[in-house]
Design an enzyme around this catalytic site. Structure first.
Site, PDB file in Angstrom:
ATOM      1  CG  ASP A 137      -1.998  -1.068   1.204  1.00 37.52           C
ATOM      2  OD1 ASP A 137      -1.995  -1.882   0.266  1.00 37.52           O
ATOM      3  OD2 ASP A 137      -2.819  -1.131   2.141  1.00 37.52           O
ATOM      4  CE  LYS A 146      -4.009  -4.350   1.393  1.00 37.00           C
ATOM      5  NZ  LYS A 146      -4.694  -3.237   2.102  1.00 37.00           N
ATOM      6  CB  CYS A 183      -2.038  -2.803   5.305  1.00 37.04           C
ATOM      7  SG  CYS A 183      -3.767  -2.252   5.173  1.00 37.04           S
TER       8      CYS A 183
HETATM    9  C1  VGL Z   1      -4.619   0.799   5.744  1.00 39.29           C
HETATM   10  C2  VGL Z   1      -6.212   1.659   7.141  1.00 39.29           C
HETATM   11  C3  VGL Z   1      -7.167   1.535   6.160  1.00 39.29           C
HETATM   12  C4  VGL Z   1      -3.187   0.407   5.534  1.00 39.29           C
HETATM   13  C5  VGL Z   1      -5.574   0.657   4.749  1.00 39.29           C
HETATM   14  O1  VGL Z   1      -2.740   0.324   4.370  1.00 39.29           O
HETATM   15  O2  VGL Z   1      -2.491   0.187   6.557  1.00 39.29           O
HETATM   16  N1  VGL Z   1      -4.954   1.281   6.933  1.00 39.29           N
HETATM   17  N2  VGL Z   1      -6.838   1.040   4.961  1.00 39.29           N
END
Ligand code: VGL
Ligand code: ZN
Length: 207
Positions: free
Chosen positions: A13, A111, A156
């Protein structure tokens, strides 16, 4: 130390919305980019994940009347932290950081694309039963050990590392290639959980 026949790098991410100025910014999140770009030269096999939510996603505080970001609610699959709207499919916030070296990556796992189900982990969504398919992909390709970097360490990245262990893979967290959101001590709590689960921790310079 790296065995490029059985090891792969999973980059979690590294998207604009998790970098400074983004909708769900992780403090100094962009600092992971040069670290990861160096690692990309060392690993033959790289996999990316991309948080990828539809408009009105259930993990957004804006989808729940009277709720504000960073509160938690009980959804049908358990406790869910509510976030600011982020990583909306097709938006610039959902794009990878422009300087991240992604060209040679072999797989992008998206995701959190189901409207009523969030996914922190690269392996299993937050209902803890819906698979992303990553485990099968890794087994099929003969990968046995994953090195993890990206954002955010305490959500994540940690959930992915813990699931990697649960699925029987060796897992190594490259700590300087990650940054945490760190709400109410969540950064240290995540490190403790990963230690208990047998996730190794190293720095990029150790490789
Ligand atoms: C994430 C919160 C919501 C992350 C993704 O990538 O850690 N955290 N969506
Ligand atoms: Zn998200």
């Amino acid at each position: 130390m790296i065995d490029n026949t059985t090891d792969c790098l999973i980059i979690i991410d590294v998207q604009n919305d998790f970098c400074p100025g983004g909708a769900l910014e992780v403090p100094a999140g962009d600092e992971v980019v040069p670290v990861i770009n160096q690692l990309v030269e060392m690993f033959d096999h790289r996999i990316l994940t991309q948080d990828w939510h539809p408009v009105g996603h259930h993990s957004f505080a804006s989808a729940h009347a009277g709720k504000t970001p960073f509160e938690s609610v009980e959804l049908d699959y358990g406790i869910q932290v509510l976030w600011p709207d982020h990583c909306i499919q097709g938006s610039s916030g959902a794009e990878f950081h422009a300087d991240l070296e992604i060209t040679g990556a072999e797989l992008i796992i998206r995701k959190g694309f189901r409207p009523a189900l969030d996914s922190y982990s690269a392996f299993t969504e937050n209902d803890r039963t819906t698979p992303t398919g990553l485990s099968g992909y890794l087994v099929n390709r003969g990968f046995r050990r994953v090195f993890l970097v990206g954002l955010a360490t305490d959500y994540c990245v940690a959930w992915s590392a813990l699931d990697a262990r649960r699925e029987g893979f060796a897992a190594v967290l490259i700590e300087d290639g990650c940054r945490a959101i760190d709400m109410d001590g969540s950064g240290q709590a995540a490190i403790d959980r990963m230690d208990d689960a047998g996730v190794a921790r190293i720095c990029a310079a150790d490789l």
